[in-house]
Design a protein around this motif. Structure first.
Motif, PDB file in Angstrom:
ATOM      1  N   GLY A  62       0.842  -1.302  -0.198  1.00 32.80           N
ATOM      2  CA  GLY A  62       0.309  -0.077   0.071  1.00 32.80           C
ATOM      3  C   GLY A  62       0.924   1.258   0.022  1.00 32.80           C
ATOM      4  N   PRO A  85      -1.792  -0.671  -5.006  1.00 33.78           N
ATOM      5  CA  PRO A  85      -3.317  -0.679  -5.375  1.00 33.78           C
ATOM      6  C   PRO A  85      -3.719   0.811  -5.815  1.00 33.78           C
ATOM      7  CG  PRO A  85      -3.377  -0.737  -3.232  1.00 33.78           C
ATOM      8  CD  PRO A  85      -1.923  -0.966  -3.614  1.00 33.78           C
ATOM      9  N   THR A  87      -5.554   3.008  -4.493  1.00 37.28           N
ATOM     10  CA  THR A  87      -5.595   3.792  -3.401  1.00 37.28           C
ATOM     11  C   THR A  87      -4.216   4.294  -2.847  1.00 37.28           C
ATOM     12  OG1 THR A  87      -5.378   1.903  -1.766  1.00 37.28           O
ATOM     13  CG2 THR A  87      -7.573   2.767  -2.443  1.00 37.28           C
ATOM     14  N   SER A 109      -7.877  -2.747  -4.132  1.00 37.48           N
ATOM     15  CA  SER A 109      -7.289  -2.949  -2.679  1.00 37.48           C
ATOM     16  C   SER A 109      -5.891  -3.754  -2.906  1.00 37.48           C
ATOM     17  CB  SER A 109      -8.191  -3.799  -2.035  1.00 37.48           C
ATOM     18  OG  SER A 109      -8.278  -5.182  -2.836  1.00 37.48           O
ATOM     19  N   GLN A 111      -5.216  -6.629  -1.575  1.00 37.38           N
ATOM     20  CA  GLN A 111      -5.316  -8.079  -2.210  1.00 37.38           C
ATOM     21  C   GLN A 111      -5.456  -8.253  -3.566  1.00 37.38           C
ATOM     22  OE1 GLN A 111      -6.788  -6.631   0.455  1.00 37.38           O
ATOM     23  NE2 GLN A 111      -6.248  -8.238   2.088  1.00 37.38           N
ATOM     24  N   ALA A 192     -10.479   0.229   9.021  1.00 38.68           N
ATOM     25  CA  ALA A 192      -9.502  -0.783   8.866  1.00 38.68           C
ATOM     26  C   ALA A 192      -8.996  -1.437  10.191  1.00 38.68           C
ATOM     27  CB  ALA A 192      -8.170   0.223   8.697  1.00 38.68           C
ATOM     28  N   ARG A 209     -14.270  -3.987   2.696  1.00 39.37           N
ATOM     29  CA  ARG A 209     -13.545  -2.822   1.971  1.00 39.37           C
ATOM     30  C   ARG A 209     -12.710  -2.227   3.167  1.00 39.37           C
ATOM     31  NH1 ARG A 209     -18.607  -2.001   2.396  1.00 39.37           N
ATOM     32  NH2 ARG A 209     -19.468  -0.430   3.606  1.00 39.37           N
ATOM     33  N   ILE A 210     -11.949  -1.289   2.752  1.00 46.52           N
ATOM     34  CA  ILE A 210     -11.147  -0.370   3.880  1.00 46.52           C
ATOM     35  C   ILE A 210     -11.790   0.938   3.791  1.00 46.52           C
ATOM     36  CG2 ILE A 210      -8.904   0.798   4.236  1.00 46.52           C
ATOM     37  CD1 ILE A 210      -8.862  -2.268   4.788  1.00 46.52           C
ATOM     38  N   THR A 215      -4.476   4.411   4.943  1.00 43.18           N
ATOM     39  CA  THR A 215      -4.434   3.340   3.984  1.00 43.18           C
ATOM     40  C   THR A 215      -3.543   2.329   4.308  1.00 43.18           C
ATOM     41  OG1 THR A 215      -3.278   4.874   2.560  1.00 43.18           O
ATOM     42  CG2 THR A 215      -5.514   4.651   2.282  1.00 43.18           C
ATOM     43  N   GLY A 218      -4.318  -0.574   5.853  1.00 43.29           N
ATOM     44  CA  GLY A 218      -5.604  -1.092   4.934  1.00 43.29           C
ATOM     45  C   GLY A 218      -5.454  -2.806   4.575  1.00 43.29           C
ATOM     46  N   ARG A 220      -7.318  -5.955   4.563  1.00 45.55           N
ATOM     47  CA  ARG A 220      -8.336  -6.525   4.863  1.00 45.55           C
ATOM     48  C   ARG A 220      -8.506  -7.732   5.925  1.00 45.55           C
ATOM     49  NH1 ARG A 220     -10.549  -6.867  -1.136  1.00 45.55           N
ATOM     50  NH2 ARG A 220     -12.050  -8.197  -0.035  1.00 45.55           N
TER      51      ARG A 220
END
Length: 304
Positions: A62, A85, A87, A109, A111, A192, A209-210, A215, A218, A220
């Motif tokens: 992230g 991601p 974000t 995300s 993931q 989160a 979701r976050i 973040t 973040g 999940r």
């Protein structure tokens, strides 16, 4: 030997301590060269995989783990690919590119970014996970070794939890230094809080979701090992608001002249006041995990 991380300062915070009462000690991981504690574990993993013959590092992140992997790769002379991601902040992307890593933006995300990174692993590659790898935990544990060498034995350790890599590393370090009866206060932001929800459910759970500006917290779903530690050690889970985390960052910037991101501010929000989780504690150790994905301007915008 290439030294990728530094021994960070341990300072008593006059601003956060209570005279004649609770002393708050700050392990200043925000001072690491890439800006966060991540370089301890990521750097150790990169050095280990390089010694095993790796010729390229792949990482999904992230933000901060990717920055650390990119930094380690540049220092070690190994090419790095980081998948982030959508974000991930523009600042984090810039810092990854600045370390001359290849940056790929994919998915809504972590993931999804992680799945792509794993699918790209080829012979000779080493996959650098941002939080779920025993090598990471072994590297992170070194920060507790450094604190222990000063002679400080705290009454509680406060840290932020994202995927659980910092928690696993700190607990590994605590146990090898005999701090087995020192509770850990694990702090997350609402939206989160996958660790808090795992503790409540009695197993790891995946958030849909976050919903947090933090973040860097973040993930999940937290690492299974992070949940397992809660069955072996006293871990007090605390969830704070985004507002509280950002306000703590702003206070920390004013009081200590150091900028950290809201993921770090979550822990500072608990340590900076008379929180019930720290009742009766004379010496509190706070892991100032750092993070460079937020700027002063961004913090001010969030705060307003």
């Amino acid at each position: 030997m290439t030294f990728l991380h530094i021994e960070t300062p341990l300072i008593e915070s006059g601003a956060m301590s209570v005279p004649g009462g609770q002393s708050v000690w700050l392990k200043m991981e925000a001072m690491q060269p890439p800006g966060s504690f991540k370089i301890r574990g990521v750097g150790f993993a990169c050095e280990t995989y390089l010694a095993r013959g790796a010729t390229r590092f792949l990482c999904a992140s992230g933000g901060n783990a990717g920055i650390a992997a990119a930094y380690a790769g540049r220092r070690l002379g190994v090419p790095v690919v980081v998948v982030v991601p959508e974000t991930t902040t523009e600042r984090a992307r810039q810092l990854i590119r600045r370390e001359r890593a290849e940056l790929i933006v994919h998915g809504a995300s972590f993931q999804e970014a992680n799945a792509l990174a794993e699918s790209m692993v080829a012979p000779g590659d080493a996959f650098i996970h941002p939080f779920d790898d025993p090598l990471l935990w072994q590297g992170h544990a070194g920060m507790i070794d450094e604190v222990a060498r000063t002679g400080l034995v705290p009454d509680a350790v406060v840290l932020s939890v994202g995927g659980g890599g910092l928690l696993c590393g700190v607990l590994e370090g605590m146990h090898r230094n005999g701090w087995t009866d020192v509770p850990v206060v694990a702090v997350e932001t609402a939206g989160a809080d996958s660790y808090a929800q795992a503790l409540a459910a009695g197993r790891t759970v995946e958030l849909p979701r976050i919903d947090s500006i933090a973040t860097s917290l973040g993930a999940r779903r937290v690492a299974e090992r992070a949940f397992d530690w809660s069955q072996q050690h006293v871990v007090r889970s605390v969830v704070v608001s985004d507002f509280a985390a950002v306000a703590a960052c702003m206070r920390f910037m004013d009081e200590h002249r150091v900028v950290v991101e809201p993921a770090c501010g979550a822990a500072l929000a608990v340590a900076g006041g008379a929180h019930p989780s720290l009742a009766g504690c004379k010496n509190v150790l706070v892991i100032v995990c750092g993070g460079v994905t937020a700027t002063v301007a961004q913090l001010q915008k969030w705060a307003s």
